[in-house]
Design a protein around this motif. Structure first.
Motif, PDB file in Angstrom:
ATOM      1  N   THR A 140       0.841  -1.208   0.000  1.00  0.00           N
ATOM      2  CA  THR A 140       0.000   0.000   0.000  1.00  0.00           C
ATOM      3  C   THR A 140       0.870   1.249   0.000  1.00  0.00           C
ATOM      4  O   THR A 140       0.640   2.197  -0.765  1.00  0.00           O
ATOM      5  N   ALA A 141       1.894   1.254   0.853  1.00  0.00           N
ATOM      6  CA  ALA A 141       2.789   2.406   0.939  1.00  0.00           C
ATOM      7  C   ALA A 141       3.574   2.602  -0.355  1.00  0.00           C
ATOM      8  O   ALA A 141       3.802   3.744  -0.791  1.00  0.00           O
ATOM      9  N   LEU A 142       3.992   1.499  -0.979  1.00  0.00           N
ATOM     10  CA  LEU A 142       4.755   1.600  -2.230  1.00  0.00           C
ATOM     11  C   LEU A 142       3.909   2.219  -3.334  1.00  0.00           C
ATOM     12  O   LEU A 142       4.398   3.073  -4.101  1.00  0.00           O
ATOM     13  N   ILE A 143       2.639   1.825  -3.428  1.00  0.00           N
ATOM     14  CA  ILE A 143       1.747   2.399  -4.446  1.00  0.00           C
ATOM     15  C   ILE A 143       1.550   3.887  -4.197  1.00  0.00           C
ATOM     16  O   ILE A 143       1.586   4.713  -5.132  1.00  0.00           O
ATOM     17  N   ILE A 144       1.353   4.276  -2.933  1.00  0.00           N
ATOM     18  CA  ILE A 144       1.177   5.689  -2.589  1.00  0.00           C
ATOM     19  C   ILE A 144       2.444   6.482  -2.922  1.00  0.00           C
ATOM     20  O   ILE A 144       2.382   7.580  -3.506  1.00  0.00           O
ATOM     21  N   ALA A 145       3.608   5.948  -2.578  1.00  0.00           N
ATOM     22  CA  ALA A 145       4.870   6.652  -2.811  1.00  0.00           C
ATOM     23  C   ALA A 145       5.121   6.853  -4.303  1.00  0.00           C
ATOM     24  O   ALA A 145       5.607   7.926  -4.715  1.00  0.00           O
ATOM     25  N   LYS A 254      13.923   1.392  -1.335  1.00  0.00           N
ATOM     26  CA  LYS A 254      14.357   2.478  -2.220  1.00  0.00           C
ATOM     27  C   LYS A 254      13.563   3.759  -1.998  1.00  0.00           C
ATOM     28  O   LYS A 254      13.819   4.775  -2.654  1.00  0.00           O
ATOM     29  N   GLN A 255      12.589   3.694  -1.099  1.00  0.00           N
ATOM     30  CA  GLN A 255      11.762   4.857  -0.785  1.00  0.00           C
ATOM     31  C   GLN A 255      12.155   5.398   0.585  1.00  0.00           C
ATOM     32  O   GLN A 255      11.823   4.800   1.616  1.00  0.00           O
ATOM     33  N   PRO A 256      12.867   6.519   0.642  1.00  0.00           N
ATOM     34  CA  PRO A 256      13.332   7.071   1.937  1.00  0.00           C
ATOM     35  C   PRO A 256      12.187   7.327   2.922  1.00  0.00           C
ATOM     36  O   PRO A 256      12.364   7.142   4.134  1.00  0.00           O
ATOM     37  N   LEU A 257      11.023   7.735   2.410  1.00  0.00           N
ATOM     38  CA  LEU A 257       9.898   8.029   3.293  1.00  0.00           C
ATOM     39  C   LEU A 257       9.405   6.759   3.994  1.00  0.00           C
ATOM     40  O   LEU A 257       9.077   6.786   5.187  1.00  0.00           O
ATOM     41  N   ILE A 258       9.384   5.632   3.279  1.00  0.00           N
ATOM     42  CA  ILE A 258       8.944   4.368   3.880  1.00  0.00           C
ATOM     43  C   ILE A 258       9.961   3.898   4.914  1.00  0.00           C
ATOM     44  O   ILE A 258       9.596   3.404   5.982  1.00  0.00           O
ATOM     45  N   HIS A 259      11.243   4.091   4.602  1.00  0.00           N
ATOM     46  CA  HIS A 259      12.284   3.750   5.594  1.00  0.00           C
ATOM     47  C   HIS A 259      12.070   4.535   6.873  1.00  0.00           C
ATOM     48  O   HIS A 259      12.091   3.972   7.982  1.00  0.00           O
ATOM     49  N   ASN A 282       6.588  -2.600  16.196  1.00  0.00           N
ATOM     50  CA  ASN A 282       7.767  -3.465  16.298  1.00  0.00           C
ATOM     51  C   ASN A 282       8.605  -3.004  17.486  1.00  0.00           C
ATOM     52  O   ASN A 282       9.299  -1.992  17.428  1.00  0.00           O
ATOM     53  N   ARG A 283       8.577  -3.751  18.564  1.00  0.00           N
ATOM     54  CA  ARG A 283       9.293  -3.379  19.789  1.00  0.00           C
ATOM     55  C   ARG A 283      10.813  -3.408  19.609  1.00  0.00           C
ATOM     56  O   ARG A 283      11.548  -2.800  20.402  1.00  0.00           O
ATOM     57  N   LEU A 284      11.321  -4.089  18.584  1.00  0.00           N
ATOM     58  CA  LEU A 284      12.761  -4.158  18.353  1.00  0.00           C
ATOM     59  C   LEU A 284      13.322  -2.817  17.880  1.00  0.00           C
ATOM     60  O   LEU A 284      14.534  -2.583  17.979  1.00  0.00           O
ATOM     61  N   ILE A 285      12.445  -1.952  17.373  1.00  0.00           N
ATOM     62  CA  ILE A 285      12.881  -0.628  16.921  1.00  0.00           C
ATOM     63  C   ILE A 285      13.534   0.144  18.060  1.00  0.00           C
ATOM     64  O   ILE A 285      14.487   0.912  17.863  1.00  0.00           O
ATOM     65  N   ARG A 286      13.050  -0.070  19.276  1.00  0.00           N
ATOM     66  CA  ARG A 286      13.558   0.670  20.434  1.00  0.00           C
ATOM     67  C   ARG A 286      14.829   0.070  21.018  1.00  0.00           C
ATOM     68  O   ARG A 286      15.396   0.612  21.970  1.00  0.00           O
ATOM     69  N   SER A 287      15.273  -1.053  20.464  1.00  0.00           N
ATOM     70  CA  SER A 287      16.469  -1.715  20.995  1.00  0.00           C
ATOM     71  C   SER A 287      17.733  -1.203  20.304  1.00  0.00           C
ATOM     72  O   SER A 287      17.810  -1.180  19.077  1.00  0.00           O
ATOM     73  N   PRO A 288      18.750  -0.806  21.088  1.00  0.00           N
ATOM     74  CA  PRO A 288      20.010  -0.349  20.480  1.00  0.00           C
ATOM     75  C   PRO A 288      20.798  -1.479  19.819  1.00  0.00           C
ATOM     76  O   PRO A 288      21.767  -1.223  19.101  1.00  0.00           O
ATOM     77  N   ASP A 289      20.388  -2.714  20.058  1.00  0.00           N
ATOM     78  CA  ASP A 289      21.091  -3.858  19.463  1.00  0.00           C
ATOM     79  C   ASP A 289      20.733  -4.069  17.999  1.00  0.00           C
ATOM     80  O   ASP A 289      21.365  -4.883  17.323  1.00  0.00           O
ATOM     81  N   TRP A 290      19.710  -3.362  17.523  1.00  0.00           N
ATOM     82  CA  TRP A 290      19.240  -3.580  16.165  1.00  0.00           C
ATOM     83  C   TRP A 290      19.474  -2.344  15.297  1.00  0.00           C
ATOM     84  O   TRP A 290      19.314  -1.211  15.754  1.00  0.00           O
ATOM     85  N   ASP A 291      19.837  -2.582  14.044  1.00  0.00           N
ATOM     86  CA  ASP A 291      19.967  -1.528  13.034  1.00  0.00           C
ATOM     87  C   ASP A 291      18.969  -1.864  11.914  1.00  0.00           C
ATOM     88  O   ASP A 291      19.299  -2.528  10.934  1.00  0.00           O
ATOM     89  N   ILE A 292      17.732  -1.416  12.084  1.00  0.00           N
ATOM     90  CA  ILE A 292      16.633  -1.813  11.197  1.00  0.00           C
ATOM     91  C   ILE A 292      16.400  -0.752  10.130  1.00  0.00           C
ATOM     92  O   ILE A 292      16.253   0.438  10.437  1.00  0.00           O
ATOM     93  N   GLN A 293      16.343  -1.181   8.873  1.00  0.00           N
ATOM     94  CA  GLN A 293      16.131  -0.277   7.741  1.00  0.00           C
ATOM     95  C   GLN A 293      14.657  -0.190   7.336  1.00  0.00           C
ATOM     96  O   GLN A 293      14.154   0.883   7.038  1.00  0.00           O
ATOM     97  N   ILE A 294      13.990  -1.339   7.311  1.00  0.00           N
ATOM     98  CA  ILE A 294      12.556  -1.423   6.986  1.00  0.00           C
ATOM     99  C   ILE A 294      11.921  -2.385   7.973  1.00  0.00           C
ATOM    100  O   ILE A 294      12.501  -3.426   8.295  1.00  0.00           O
TER     101      ILE A 294
END
Length: 351
Positions: A140-145, A254-259, A282-294
């Protein structure tokens, strides 16, 4: 000895030795009968003892086999070496740690791929077509972007955006007015169904045209096992496979806004006269152990708990797909276990 001989044929003996008394004959018969019964009982007891021993051995063998089968489950994975073939290999019993990791996963479907060289690092039921719930919102986000509609335009939540299928709750009450950018932000970060539906409803041609665009994009990306019938993921007819979802992760990365929107920890918007704080699902977003792109989570009963991520592990960009996990937090635990497995195998490869 004579008793045995006489007992073999008593009638013959009586006819040839007429002067032998009938009491003698009766004594021989009785003695033979007692001897035969004793012998038969002894033989029967011996057979029973052997049978019991055989049964005991058989049961012991079955129990031992059962214990061995429990201890050494079949595990499927592929080599971590970049030069290795990506065909599925079966672990030998000499890899107990990896077997334990496989058994510990709560997700029915798991898939990990190195994005630099397409090496499959781990897989479990990776070719199965499954409902994907709110993972659909990435498409959905990709179509909007890619539609390049003005992000500042105001969209209003209407009765058409209310979930009549599962009656899911939403903090976006009917009449809430937000920018297209805010709607997209909440749809991705907090998985707001009404926001996702409003985005699709305000697409040129409305919901039918939007769903066609979703399926056309899936085919263009080579997602051959993927199909959508609506933009939120509330329908179990929105389906895909882990391999297809990796292709979707590559496209949206490839969409910076979605990232940005999928990795924000929280976001505050005005709903009515009040400002409300929305958090990332996604609770892992708040963890410093993770480097999440999407990142994107999802849940409906038919799909179970789902999680897809594009992340970095030991400076390697890796896609993680987890579908139909049981338990509210099990998908996050599975993600941690898979990261530990990749890190350990990477360290072994460098030795």
């Amino acid at each position: 000895m004579l008793a045995l001989v006489f007992g073999l044929n008593t009638n013959a003996y009586s006819s040839t030795n007429g002067n032998t008394s009938s009491s003698a004959t009766h004594h021989v018969k009785k003695k033979f009968s007692t001897h035969a019964k004793t012998k038969a009982k002894t033989k029967k007891a011996a057979h029973r003892t052997v049978a019991v021993r055989k049964t005991h051995v058989s049961r012991h063998h079955r129990h031992s086999s059962r214990r061995i089968a429990t201890r050494i489950p079949h595990v499927h994975r592929v080599a971590l070496s970049p030069s290795s073939d990506t065909s599925v290999q079966r672990y030998a019993p000499s890899h107990p740690e990896a077997q334990i990791k496989h058994a510990a996963l709560q997700s029915e479907v798991a898939y990990v791929q190195d994005m630099e060289n397409s090496t499959v690092l781990y897989q479990k039921n990776s070719d199965e077509v499954r409902p994907i719930a709110s993972i659909s919102k990435l498409m959905t986000a990709l179509i909007i972007a890619e539609a390049h509609q003005p992000l500042g335009d105001k969209l209003t939540i209407t009765e058409d955006d209310v979930d009549r299928l599962r009656h899911s709750r939403s903090r976006l009450t009917v009449g809430t007015e937000l920018s297209r950018a805010d709607m997209l932000h909440l749809a991705l970060m907090s998985s707001e169904n009404r926001a996702a539906h409003a985005l699709a409803r305000n697409y040129p041609g409305g919901i039918p045209a939007f769903v066609r665009a979703m399926n056309d994009k899936a085919r263009a990306l080579g997602m051959r096992q993927t199909h959508f019938i609506e933009p939120t993921g509330l329908s179990s007819s929105n389906v895909s496979t882990p391999r297809d979802l990796v292709k979707l992760l590559v496209a949206v990365s490839k969409q910076p806004l979605i990232h940005r929107f999928t990795t924000d920890d929280h976001y505050e918007v005005a709903v009515g006269r009040r400002r409300q704080l929305f958090n990332n699902t996604n609770r892992l977003i708040r963890s410093p152990d993770w480097d999440i792109q999407i990142s994107k989570t999802g849940f409906i009963n038919e799909a179970g708990e789902c999680l897809v991520m594009l992340t970095k592990i030991d400076r390697r960009e890796v896609a993680i797909i987890l579908l139909n996990s049981s338990g509210r937090y099990s998908r996050f635990g599975d993600a941690v276990r898979l990261r530990n497995l990749v890190e350990r195998e990477t360290n072994l490869a460098m030795m």
